[in-house]
Design a protein around this motif. Structure first.
Motif, PDB file in Angstrom:
ATOM      1  N   GLY A  27      11.960 -27.669  -5.672  1.00 56.69           N
ATOM      2  CA  GLY A  27      13.076 -26.735  -5.782  1.00 56.69           C
ATOM      3  C   GLY A  27      14.359 -27.351  -6.299  1.00 56.69           C
ATOM      4  N   LYS A  28      14.603 -28.604  -5.937  1.00 51.73           N
ATOM      5  CA  LYS A  28      15.835 -29.268  -6.375  1.00 51.73           C
ATOM      6  C   LYS A  28      15.866 -29.449  -7.898  1.00 51.73           C
ATOM      7  CE  LYS A  28      18.616 -33.394  -5.566  1.00 51.73           C
ATOM      8  NZ  LYS A  28      18.699 -34.675  -4.871  1.00 51.73           N
ATOM      9  N   ASN A  29      14.758 -29.881  -8.463  1.00 51.28           N
ATOM     10  CA  ASN A  29      14.677 -30.116  -9.906  1.00 51.28           C
ATOM     11  C   ASN A  29      14.179 -28.898 -10.685  1.00 51.28           C
ATOM     12  OD1 ASN A  29      15.551 -32.793  -9.671  1.00 51.28           O
ATOM     13  ND2 ASN A  29      13.472 -33.485  -9.225  1.00 51.28           N
ATOM     14  N   HIS A  30      13.539 -27.984  -9.994  1.00 54.04           N
ATOM     15  CA  HIS A  30      12.980 -26.795 -10.639  1.00 54.04           C
ATOM     16  C   HIS A  30      13.351 -25.562  -9.814  1.00 54.04           C
ATOM     17  CE1 HIS A  30      10.651 -28.858 -13.700  1.00 54.04           C
ATOM     18  NE2 HIS A  30      10.399 -29.772 -12.785  1.00 54.04           N
ATOM     19  N   PRO A  31      14.593 -25.106  -9.947  1.00 53.63           N
ATOM     20  CA  PRO A  31      15.033 -23.949  -9.143  1.00 53.63           C
ATOM     21  C   PRO A  31      14.232 -22.674  -9.427  1.00 53.63           C
ATOM     22  CG  PRO A  31      16.705 -24.566 -10.760  1.00 53.63           C
ATOM     23  CD  PRO A  31      15.658 -25.622 -10.801  1.00 53.63           C
ATOM     24  N   GLU A  32      13.543 -22.636 -10.556  1.00 54.74           N
ATOM     25  CA  GLU A  32      12.708 -21.473 -10.853  1.00 54.74           C
ATOM     26  C   GLU A  32      11.572 -21.324  -9.838  1.00 54.74           C
ATOM     27  OE1 GLU A  32      10.754 -24.853 -13.103  1.00 54.74           O
ATOM     28  OE2 GLU A  32      12.815 -24.222 -12.744  1.00 54.74           O
ATOM     29  N   ALA A  33      11.252 -22.395  -9.131  1.00 55.46           N
ATOM     30  CA  ALA A  33      10.205 -22.324  -8.099  1.00 55.46           C
ATOM     31  C   ALA A  33      10.573 -21.286  -7.036  1.00 55.46           C
ATOM     32  CB  ALA A  33       9.985 -23.695  -7.458  1.00 55.46           C
ATOM     33  N   PHE A  34      11.851 -21.150  -6.740  1.00 55.84           N
ATOM     34  CA  PHE A  34      12.293 -20.144  -5.766  1.00 55.84           C
ATOM     35  C   PHE A  34      12.078 -18.736  -6.306  1.00 55.84           C
ATOM     36  CE2 PHE A  34      14.711 -23.955  -4.613  1.00 55.84           C
ATOM     37  CZ  PHE A  34      14.397 -24.037  -3.252  1.00 55.84           C
ATOM     38  N   ASP A  35      12.308 -18.551  -7.605  1.00 59.60           N
ATOM     39  CA  ASP A  35      12.057 -17.252  -8.235  1.00 59.60           C
ATOM     40  C   ASP A  35      10.568 -16.931  -8.210  1.00 59.60           C
ATOM     41  OD1 ASP A  35      14.771 -16.896  -8.854  1.00 59.60           O
ATOM     42  OD2 ASP A  35      14.541 -17.923 -10.773  1.00 59.60           O
ATOM     43  N   VAL A  36       9.746 -17.932  -8.503  1.00 60.05           N
ATOM     44  CA  VAL A  36       8.296 -17.742  -8.501  1.00 60.05           C
ATOM     45  C   VAL A  36       7.847 -17.298  -7.107  1.00 60.05           C
ATOM     46  CG1 VAL A  36       6.066 -18.928  -8.695  1.00 60.05           C
ATOM     47  CG2 VAL A  36       7.848 -19.319 -10.417  1.00 60.05           C
ATOM     48  N   GLU A  38       9.623 -15.796  -4.768  1.00 57.40           N
ATOM     49  CA  GLU A  38      10.127 -14.449  -4.488  1.00 57.40           C
ATOM     50  C   GLU A  38       9.306 -13.386  -5.223  1.00 57.40           C
ATOM     51  OE1 GLU A  38      14.151 -11.850  -5.247  1.00 57.40           O
ATOM     52  OE2 GLU A  38      14.373 -14.005  -4.916  1.00 57.40           O
ATOM     53  N   ILE A  39       8.999 -13.642  -6.478  1.00 57.05           N
ATOM     54  CA  ILE A  39       8.220 -12.679  -7.263  1.00 57.05           C
ATOM     55  C   ILE A  39       6.804 -12.564  -6.704  1.00 57.05           C
ATOM     56  CG2 ILE A  39       7.272 -12.147  -9.545  1.00 57.05           C
ATOM     57  CD1 ILE A  39       9.799 -13.712 -10.669  1.00 57.05           C
ATOM     58  N   TYR A  40       6.225 -13.703  -6.304  1.00 57.49           N
ATOM     59  CA  TYR A  40       4.881 -13.644  -5.721  1.00 57.49           C
ATOM     60  C   TYR A  40       4.891 -12.819  -4.436  1.00 57.49           C
ATOM     61  CZ  TYR A  40       0.459 -14.388  -3.645  1.00 57.49           C
ATOM     62  OH  TYR A  40      -0.754 -14.133  -3.065  1.00 57.49           O
ATOM     63  N   THR A  41       5.917 -12.973  -3.635  1.00 57.09           N
ATOM     64  CA  THR A  41       6.039 -12.184  -2.402  1.00 57.09           C
ATOM     65  C   THR A  41       6.092 -10.691  -2.728  1.00 57.09           C
ATOM     66  OG1 THR A  41       7.175 -14.003  -1.292  1.00 57.09           O
ATOM     67  CG2 THR A  41       7.424 -11.829  -0.315  1.00 57.09           C
ATOM     68  N   LYS A  61       8.682 -10.656 -15.199  1.00 58.90           N
ATOM     69  CA  LYS A  61       9.624 -11.650 -14.668  1.00 58.90           C
ATOM     70  C   LYS A  61       8.968 -13.026 -14.569  1.00 58.90           C
ATOM     71  CE  LYS A  61      12.360  -8.589 -11.686  1.00 58.90           C
ATOM     72  NZ  LYS A  61      12.640  -8.266 -10.257  1.00 58.90           N
ATOM     73  N   LEU A  62       7.715 -13.067 -14.098  1.00 56.87           N
ATOM     74  CA  LEU A  62       7.019 -14.355 -13.988  1.00 56.87           C
ATOM     75  C   LEU A  62       6.863 -15.022 -15.348  1.00 56.87           C
ATOM     76  CD1 LEU A  62       4.156 -13.863 -11.364  1.00 56.87           C
ATOM     77  CD2 LEU A  62       6.056 -15.490 -11.262  1.00 56.87           C
ATOM     78  N   ARG A  63       6.469 -14.237 -16.349  1.00 59.65           N
ATOM     79  CA  ARG A  63       6.315 -14.823 -17.687  1.00 59.65           C
ATOM     80  C   ARG A  63       7.642 -15.402 -18.169  1.00 59.65           C
ATOM     81  NH1 ARG A  63       2.891 -10.371 -18.069  1.00 59.65           N
ATOM     82  NH2 ARG A  63       4.473  -9.056 -19.054  1.00 59.65           N
ATOM     83  N   LYS A  64       8.725 -14.692 -17.904  1.00 57.81           N
ATOM     84  CA  LYS A  64      10.043 -15.160 -18.345  1.00 57.81           C
ATOM     85  C   LYS A  64      10.463 -16.425 -17.596  1.00 57.81           C
ATOM     86  CE  LYS A  64      14.768 -13.656 -19.081  1.00 57.81           C
ATOM     87  NZ  LYS A  64      15.754 -12.582 -18.946  1.00 57.81           N
ATOM     88  N   VAL A  65      10.372 -16.388 -16.275  1.00 59.51           N
ATOM     89  CA  VAL A  65      10.877 -17.499 -15.460  1.00 59.51           C
ATOM     90  C   VAL A  65      10.000 -18.759 -15.586  1.00 59.51           C
ATOM     91  CG1 VAL A  65       9.765 -17.146 -13.195  1.00 59.51           C
ATOM     92  CG2 VAL A  65      12.134 -17.823 -13.303  1.00 59.51           C
ATOM     93  N   THR A  66       8.722 -18.583 -15.922  1.00 58.71           N
ATOM     94  CA  THR A  66       7.814 -19.739 -16.053  1.00 58.71           C
ATOM     95  C   THR A  66       7.598 -20.154 -17.508  1.00 58.71           C
ATOM     96  OG1 THR A  66       5.821 -18.364 -16.192  1.00 58.71           O
ATOM     97  CG2 THR A  66       6.528 -19.078 -13.970  1.00 58.71           C
ATOM     98  N   ASN A  67       8.327 -19.508 -18.425  1.00 60.96           N
ATOM     99  CA  ASN A  67       8.123 -19.774 -19.849  1.00 60.96           C
ATOM    100  C   ASN A  67       6.643 -19.578 -20.211  1.00 60.96           C
ATOM    101  OD1 ASN A  67       8.843 -20.425 -22.466  1.00 60.96           O
ATOM    102  ND2 ASN A  67       8.646 -22.617 -22.134  1.00 60.96           N
ATOM    103  N   ASP A  68       6.138 -18.399 -19.869  1.00 62.20           N
ATOM    104  CA  ASP A  68       4.727 -18.049 -20.082  1.00 62.20           C
ATOM    105  C   ASP A  68       3.775 -19.031 -19.408  1.00 62.20           C
ATOM    106  OD1 ASP A  68       4.970 -15.594 -21.476  1.00 62.20           O
ATOM    107  OD2 ASP A  68       5.518 -16.706 -23.290  1.00 62.20           O
ATOM    108  N   TYR A  69       4.108 -19.375 -18.171  1.00 61.27           N
ATOM    109  CA  TYR A  69       3.268 -20.225 -17.317  1.00 61.27           C
ATOM    110  C   TYR A  69       3.100 -21.640 -17.877  1.00 61.27           C
ATOM    111  CZ  TYR A  69       2.353 -15.562 -15.545  1.00 61.27           C
ATOM    112  OH  TYR A  69       2.506 -14.292 -15.054  1.00 61.27           O
ATOM    113  N   THR A  70       4.131 -22.128 -18.551  1.00 58.75           N
ATOM    114  CA  THR A  70       4.116 -23.492 -19.070  1.00 58.75           C
ATOM    115  C   THR A  70       4.396 -24.454 -17.915  1.00 58.75           C
ATOM    116  OG1 THR A  70       4.921 -22.746 -21.208  1.00 58.75           O
ATOM    117  CG2 THR A  70       5.159 -25.094 -20.719  1.00 58.75           C
ATOM    118  N   ILE A  71       3.455 -25.326 -17.638  1.00 58.54           N
ATOM    119  CA  ILE A  71       3.570 -26.258 -16.518  1.00 58.54           C
ATOM    120  C   ILE A  71       4.508 -27.400 -16.908  1.00 58.54           C
ATOM    121  CG2 ILE A  71       2.308 -27.849 -15.008  1.00 58.54           C
ATOM    122  CD1 ILE A  71      -0.187 -25.979 -15.618  1.00 58.54           C
ATOM    123  N   PRO A  72       5.578 -27.614 -16.136  1.00 56.54           N
ATOM    124  CA  PRO A  72       6.495 -28.725 -16.436  1.00 56.54           C
ATOM    125  C   PRO A  72       5.778 -30.075 -16.345  1.00 56.54           C
ATOM    126  CG  PRO A  72       7.495 -27.194 -14.868  1.00 56.54           C
ATOM    127  CD  PRO A  72       6.043 -26.802 -15.010  1.00 56.54           C
TER     128      PRO A  72
END
Length: 95
Positions: A27-36, A38-41, A61-72
């Motif tokens: 979460g510290k380096n990838h704040p989008e994890a919190f969005d993921v 929340e959206i999963y919930t 929203k998931l596609r947008k926040v994950t850049n189409d599920y691109t794994i960092p």
């Protein structure tokens, strides 16, 4: 039951645990994890409440926040597994 409800039910325990874990670990380096998380919930709730849930907004929203599920590059296998499973859920929903 719809295919997406089946997929979420089958993978819910793992996705619930993993989406929480990635917020703590990354979460510290990838704040989008919190969005993921929340959206999963939201997806969980909608699949429990409706036989044919409308998840267009959530997957968009998931596609947008994950850049189409691109794994960092700098994340663990759990993070990668979340993106892989959510991508599969998205594909299942689109069918």
């Amino acid at each position: 039951m719809t295919a997406i409800k089946d997929y979420i039910k089958e993978n819910d325990e793992k996705l619930d645990l993993f989406t929480t874990a990635i917020t703590r670990a990354h979460g510290k380096n990838h704040p989008e994890a919190f969005d993921v998380r929340e959206i999963y919930t939201d997806i969980q709730n909608k699949t429990e409440e409706s036989e044919h849930p409308n998840l267009d907004t959530e997957f968009s929203k998931l596609r947008k926040v994950t850049n189409d599920y691109t794994i960092p590059d700098d994340v663990c296998e759990t993070y990668a597994a979340v993106y892989t499973m959510l991508s599969e859920a998205d594909k299942t929903y689109q069918l």
